[in-house]
Each structure stands twice: as C-alpha cells, then as structure tokens.
Scaffold this motif. Structure first.
Motif, PDB file in Angstrom:
ATOM      1  N   ILE A 191       0.836  -1.206   0.000  1.00 33.17           N
ATOM      2  CA  ILE A 191       0.000   0.000   0.000  1.00 33.17           C
ATOM      3  C   ILE A 191       0.871   1.258   0.000  1.00 33.17           C
ATOM      4  N   GLN A 192       1.920   1.245   0.838  1.00 32.53           N
ATOM      5  CA  GLN A 192       2.793   2.414   0.914  1.00 32.53           C
ATOM      6  C   GLN A 192       3.465   2.688  -0.428  1.00 32.53           C
ATOM      7  N   LEU A 193       3.940   1.651  -1.098  1.00 35.49           N
ATOM      8  CA  LEU A 193       4.640   1.862  -2.363  1.00 35.49           C
ATOM      9  C   LEU A 193       3.689   2.339  -3.455  1.00 35.49           C
ATOM     10  N   VAL A 194       2.472   1.793  -3.497  1.00 35.93           N
ATOM     11  CA  VAL A 194       1.501   2.241  -4.499  1.00 35.93           C
ATOM     12  C   VAL A 194       1.136   3.710  -4.263  1.00 35.93           C
ATOM     13  N   VAL A 195       0.891   4.068  -3.022  1.00 41.63           N
ATOM     14  CA  VAL A 195       0.555   5.470  -2.709  1.00 41.63           C
ATOM     15  C   VAL A 195       1.736   6.378  -3.038  1.00 41.63           C
ATOM     16  N   TYR A 196       2.931   5.938  -2.681  1.00 42.73           N
ATOM     17  CA  TYR A 196       4.117   6.758  -2.943  1.00 42.73           C
ATOM     18  C   TYR A 196       4.347   6.906  -4.451  1.00 42.73           C
ATOM     19  N   GLY A 197       4.246   5.799  -5.209  1.00 39.69           N
ATOM     20  CA  GLY A 197       4.429   5.876  -6.649  1.00 39.69           C
ATOM     21  C   GLY A 197       3.405   6.776  -7.313  1.00 39.69           C
ATOM     22  N   ALA A 198       2.136   6.673  -6.877  1.00 40.22           N
ATOM     23  CA  ALA A 198       1.096   7.539  -7.440  1.00 40.22           C
ATOM     24  C   ALA A 198       1.372   9.005  -7.109  1.00 40.22           C
ATOM     25  N   ALA A 199       1.874   9.277  -5.897  1.00 38.87           N
ATOM     26  CA  ALA A 199       2.186  10.649  -5.509  1.00 38.87           C
ATOM     27  C   ALA A 199       3.350  11.199  -6.324  1.00 38.87           C
ATOM     28  N   VAL A 200       4.372  10.386  -6.548  1.00 39.09           N
ATOM     29  CA  VAL A 200       5.508  10.828  -7.359  1.00 39.09           C
ATOM     30  C   VAL A 200       5.065  11.099  -8.790  1.00 39.09           C
ATOM     31  N   PHE A 201       4.229  10.216  -9.338  1.00 45.73           N
ATOM     32  CA  PHE A 201       3.745  10.400 -10.707  1.00 45.73           C
ATOM     33  C   PHE A 201       2.937  11.699 -10.820  1.00 45.73           C
ATOM     34  N   ALA A 202       2.042  11.930  -9.875  1.00 39.30           N
ATOM     35  CA  ALA A 202       1.258  13.167  -9.889  1.00 39.30           C
ATOM     36  C   ALA A 202       2.158  14.385  -9.709  1.00 39.30           C
ATOM     37  N   GLY A 203       3.177  14.263  -8.858  1.00 42.06           N
ATOM     38  CA  GLY A 203       4.113  15.369  -8.663  1.00 42.06           C
ATOM     39  C   GLY A 203       4.911  15.679  -9.925  1.00 42.06           C
ATOM     40  N   LEU A 204       5.280  14.641 -10.672  1.00 41.11           N
ATOM     41  CA  LEU A 204       5.992  14.871 -11.931  1.00 41.11           C
ATOM     42  C   LEU A 204       5.127  15.651 -12.912  1.00 41.11           C
ATOM     43  N   LEU A 205       3.876  15.202 -13.085  1.00 44.81           N
ATOM     44  CA  LEU A 205       2.988  15.898 -14.009  1.00 44.81           C
ATOM     45  C   LEU A 205       2.759  17.344 -13.572  1.00 44.81           C
TER      46      LEU A 205
ATOM     47  N   LEU B 234      16.252  11.498  -9.052  1.00 42.65           N
ATOM     48  CA  LEU B 234      16.144  10.964  -7.691  1.00 42.65           C
ATOM     49  C   LEU B 234      14.728  10.483  -7.405  1.00 42.65           C
ATOM     50  N   ALA B 235      13.728  11.231  -7.860  1.00 45.78           N
ATOM     51  CA  ALA B 235      12.340  10.812  -7.652  1.00 45.78           C
ATOM     52  C   ALA B 235      12.067   9.478  -8.333  1.00 45.78           C
ATOM     53  N   MET B 236      12.512   9.341  -9.591  1.00 50.30           N
ATOM     54  CA  MET B 236      12.327   8.070 -10.294  1.00 50.30           C
ATOM     55  C   MET B 236      13.104   6.954  -9.612  1.00 50.30           C
ATOM     56  N   ALA B 237      14.355   7.237  -9.225  1.00 48.70           N
ATOM     57  CA  ALA B 237      15.189   6.212  -8.589  1.00 48.70           C
ATOM     58  C   ALA B 237      14.609   5.763  -7.258  1.00 48.70           C
ATOM     59  N   SER B 238      13.953   6.677  -6.536  1.00 44.82           N
ATOM     60  CA  SER B 238      13.371   6.297  -5.249  1.00 44.82           C
ATOM     61  C   SER B 238      12.242   5.284  -5.437  1.00 44.82           C
TER      62      SER B 238
ATOM     63  N   VAL C 103      12.218  -2.520  -5.870  1.00 45.75           N
ATOM     64  CA  VAL C 103      13.184  -3.621  -5.725  1.00 45.75           C
ATOM     65  C   VAL C 103      13.208  -4.118  -4.284  1.00 45.75           C
ATOM     66  N   ARG C 104      13.248  -3.196  -3.350  1.00 49.67           N
ATOM     67  CA  ARG C 104      13.300  -3.573  -1.928  1.00 49.67           C
ATOM     68  C   ARG C 104      12.032  -4.313  -1.503  1.00 49.67           C
ATOM     69  N   THR C 105      10.878  -3.818  -1.916  1.00 51.10           N
ATOM     70  CA  THR C 105       9.608  -4.438  -1.516  1.00 51.10           C
ATOM     71  C   THR C 105       9.436  -5.811  -2.136  1.00 51.10           C
ATOM     72  N   THR C 106       9.716  -5.945  -3.421  1.00 54.06           N
ATOM     73  CA  THR C 106       9.528  -7.243  -4.086  1.00 54.06           C
ATOM     74  C   THR C 106      10.519  -8.283  -3.587  1.00 54.06           C
ATOM     75  N   LYS C 107      11.727  -7.869  -3.241  1.00 47.81           N
ATOM     76  CA  LYS C 107      12.672  -8.830  -2.656  1.00 47.81           C
ATOM     77  C   LYS C 107      12.154  -9.340  -1.317  1.00 47.81           C
ATOM     78  N   LEU C 108      11.571  -8.453  -0.531  1.00 51.08           N
ATOM     79  CA  LEU C 108      10.979  -8.865   0.745  1.00 51.08           C
ATOM     80  C   LEU C 108       9.840  -9.844   0.510  1.00 51.08           C
ATOM     81  N   TRP C 109       8.997  -9.563  -0.486  1.00 49.19           N
ATOM     82  CA  TRP C 109       7.897 -10.470  -0.808  1.00 49.19           C
ATOM     83  C   TRP C 109       8.417 -11.830  -1.270  1.00 49.19           C
ATOM     84  N   ASP C 110       9.452 -11.828  -2.090  1.00 49.91           N
ATOM     85  CA  ASP C 110       9.995 -13.091  -2.590  1.00 49.91           C
ATOM     86  C   ASP C 110      10.596 -13.929  -1.462  1.00 49.91           C
ATOM     87  N   ARG C 111      11.253 -13.269  -0.506  1.00 44.87           N
ATOM     88  CA  ARG C 111      11.806 -14.015   0.634  1.00 44.87           C
ATOM     89  C   ARG C 111      10.695 -14.625   1.478  1.00 44.87           C
TER      90      ARG C 111
END
Length: 429
Positions: A355-369, A392-396, A402-410
C-alpha cells in the motif's frame, strides 16, 4: 434432489466474489467498447468493434498481433492440440483469428467444467490483446479530435533540466545511419511480440498445471494500455518531432529537432492539428518495455538479455525518433512500477509495504505531471537542481519496488521451506 442441489451449488458459485468481479469487469469492458464505437462513429471513423469484425472476413491490418495472440492462446492446449491448431490455420491473413474463435466455440460446445474455463481464459487473453490494439487506435483518434491544444512547450521547457535528451538521442541515431534507424524502428514496432515471448515463458506450464499463474506480464501490459490513455486526455503532448520538427509542418513552433535545442522561454499552450495523436505523457512504450524488463528478470539468461536489450533499444527509439521527451520517460517508468506493485499486491494480498509503495508511486507520478505543468520555467532555469531531483524521484520508486519485491519473494520462499526437525530433549527422554 440431485438437480436441486446442483442448481444451488451453481447459484452459490455465481455469487463468489471472484466470479462477480469478472462479470462486472466484462460488462464494464463491453460498455467501454460500445462507447468507443459510438465516439469513433461521430468522427466518421469505424470503432474497435467494427474494425475487429471486418478482420474476421477481410484481410487484417494487424496480422502480427493476430499470430502472437494465437500463440498466447495456445498455452492452454496440449502439444497435440497445438500442432492441430497451427496446421488448421492459414499462414497468412486472418487464419490465426479464425483458429482463436474456433477454440472459443469448442470451449462452449465440447468442453466442460475446468477444461472449458481454462480454454475460455486462453481465448479471452488472446482476444484482449487484439481488442487492446484496436481500442488504442480509436483512443488515439479521440485524443487528436478532442484535445486541440497541446502542452509540448511546457514539457520541452521542463526537459531542459534533463539536458534535452531527445535532441541528443536524435543526433546519435542520425549519426548511426540507416542501419541503426532500422534496428530501432523494428524494436519499437515489435514491442508486443517481445511481450508475448516473455509471457509465453511465464505461462509455459499452464497446460500441465491446468491453471494460470496469479500474476504475469499480460496483466501488466493490458492495465498499462487501459490506464495510460486516460493521462493523454489530462496532459496532451504530441512529441518533439511534431512540435519542434519537420513532421509538425506549419503547426510546429519551429524546425529545431534534433539539431538545435529549443530556447528557454515562457511556455504557452499551442494549437495543433486534428490528426496527430496526443500520446506522449507518459511514454507507454517506455512503460511496456519496463514491464518486459521486470518480468524477464526471472527467466533464463537469454531472456534476461533480451529484456534488457528491448528496454535500452526502446528508450533509444522513443527519444531518438523524436516521439518523446525525457520527461515522458521518467513518468513512464514511475507509472509502470506503480501499476506492477498494485497488481502484485492484488495477487498476493495487500499489506503495508504494498500500500505504501503504491501510494508513494502515485504521488511521485502526480508530482511529476504537476511540476512539468506549473514549474517548467524554474526547471529550465535551474537544471542542476531540478534535473537530479527528477532522477532521484524516479530512482526512489525503483529502489522501493526492488526492496519491496525482494521482501515479498523471501516471504514466499520461506513459506515453502519445510519446518525444522525438532530434536528430542534429553531431560524429557
């Protein structure tokens, strides 16, 4: 008695949440196609339903898509059935579409229970890919007719912060000559073929396991194509080859691309023709190529190499041919990772990290536009500040994914590990 129990069981099955969801999605998709058909007819063009119906009888325009769609459908068939399907269809024209439709008829008339559902899912997957292509054409027509004003000057100004990458890539492609241009053009056009190759690897065990995996590339591909055009309507952009190049004709600001970067000035909305699609923000080719790259990471080495090559070549084509600005690319990457996270969360179950990553990604996308639209002059005037901030925004978002999906895979891997053997305690013995 048995028929009454069977009827109650069937009724209960239809009330399951997943079944209700699929019925609702199907009804909504049909309504959407009808709406697009009506809208296209208003502008004197055939809609996606008419266009697809014509291909059943007449020579198709999307021959390659029909064949890769049939290949996608055949993941649910046994090897014997695949050979029959390939032998039955003519290797030209609309034969692939006829085979796909024939499998739908067979599923309804000759299959039962799970076999019927599996075959219908395969057919539906193939037809969704074809329908998505037709829907895309109609939607691009609608963008050109309903958005007479474009915002290219704003994006071009914001792109100054990134060093005008389209202008740089355009000169590099021109220096490579016809060979480099032909390779990039082929990669750009055949993006759907690359996606199907990766999807076929992911779905290779469907016929044996008699079920589809919970998440695969086709889902991401289709959702990107469904949501992306909506942004076109909010942020209409035609691209540097049209707004600043020879392809724009008298509608262009000037014939600058790719030799002369645009001067820094106050941007204004500009009127453009009713033919060129407003299909730049975000770059969906970048979004799709990023999805291909992500889903190829768990494949063999050759597939991983192909996924990386397709991403790099697609970026080179989108920028080098003047179809997109660098700002479109940044937005496209964030757009894809947000969608991919949401789909994976939907499959495995929502948790706090998803949930945090989806909200953060949507916020970054809206901020870019928002920054492209309301801060382009500041971005052009301070490139050493805003350029690194965009990257930096894209890299974050990339790091978070990457960090979240690795946690899910473990967590998924630990769920399949056998429980440790409990040794007898000496004091109890």
């Amino acid at each position: 008695m048995f028929s009454r129990i069977d009827g109650r069981t069937r009724f209960a099955a239809w009330r399951q949440p997943r079944v209700v969801l699929w019925v609702a999605v199907s009804v909504a998709a049909l309504g959407f196609l009808i709406a697009l058909e009506v809208a296209a007819r208003r502008y004197g063009e055939p809609g996606p339903i008419t266009d697809q119906a014509r291909e059943v009888i007449f020579a198709p325009k999307s021959g390659t898509v029909l064949y890769v769609s049939m290949a996608l459908m055949m993941v649910v068939l046994t090897w014997r059935q695949r050979f029959i399907a390939v032998g039955a269809e003519m290797m030209f024209g609309n034969g692939a579409l006829w085979v796909t439709l024939a499998c739908a008829v067979i599923a309804v008339t000759r299959r039962t229970d799970r076999d019927r559902v599996l075959l219908l899912k395969g057919v539906g997957l193939a037809l969704l890919l074809v329908a998505g292509r037709k829907t895309g054409y109609t939607w691009l027509l609608i963008t050109s007719k309903t958005r007479p004003v474009v915002l290219d000057q704003y994006v071009a100004a914001a792109d100054q912060a990134l060093g005008n990458p389209s202008w740089l890539a355009g000169r590099i492609v021109a220096a490579t000559g016809t060979v480099g241009a032909h390779v990039l053009d082929w990669v750009y056009i055949q993006l759907a073929v690359a996606a199907v190759v990766v999807a076929l690897y992911q779905l290779r065990n469907v016929a044996v396991e008699r079920r589809f995996p919970g998440h695969h590339l086709v889902r991401t591909f289709l959702v990107i194509g469904l949501l992306g055009p909506g942004i076109y309507m909010i942020f209409p952009v035609v691209g540097p080859i049209f707004a600043y190049g020879a392809d724009g004709g008298h509608w262009a600001v000037a014939d600058l691309w790719p030799d002369t970067p645009p001067p820094v000035s106050t941007p204004h909305p500009m009127v453009f023709d009713e033919i060129t699609p407003r299909n730049c923000m975000p770059s969906l080719h970048t979004a799709w190529a990023t999805a291909i790259f992500i889903h190829s990471r768990k494949g063999p080495r050759a597939l991983r190499f192909a996924g990386a090559f397709w991403l790099i070549a697609t970026l080179g084509a989108t920028l080098g041919f003047g179809y997109h600005y660098g700002a479109d690319i940044v937005a496209g990457v964030v757009f894809t990772l947000t969608i991919e996270t949401a789909l994976r969360s939907l499959d495995r179950g929502w948790d706090r990290s998803g949930i945090q990553l989806v909200v953060y990604g949507a916020a970054v996308f809206a901020g870019l536009l928002a920054s492209y639209r309301y801060l382009p002059v500041e971005m052009a005037g301070h490139p050493w500040v805003f350029g690194p901030l965009l990257i930096l925004a894209m890299a974050s978002v990339v790091y978070g994914y990457v960090r979240t999906t690795k946690l899910w895979d473990r967590k998924a891997a630990s769920a399949y590990l056998p429980e440790p053997r409990r040794e007898p305690q000496p004091e109890l013995v």
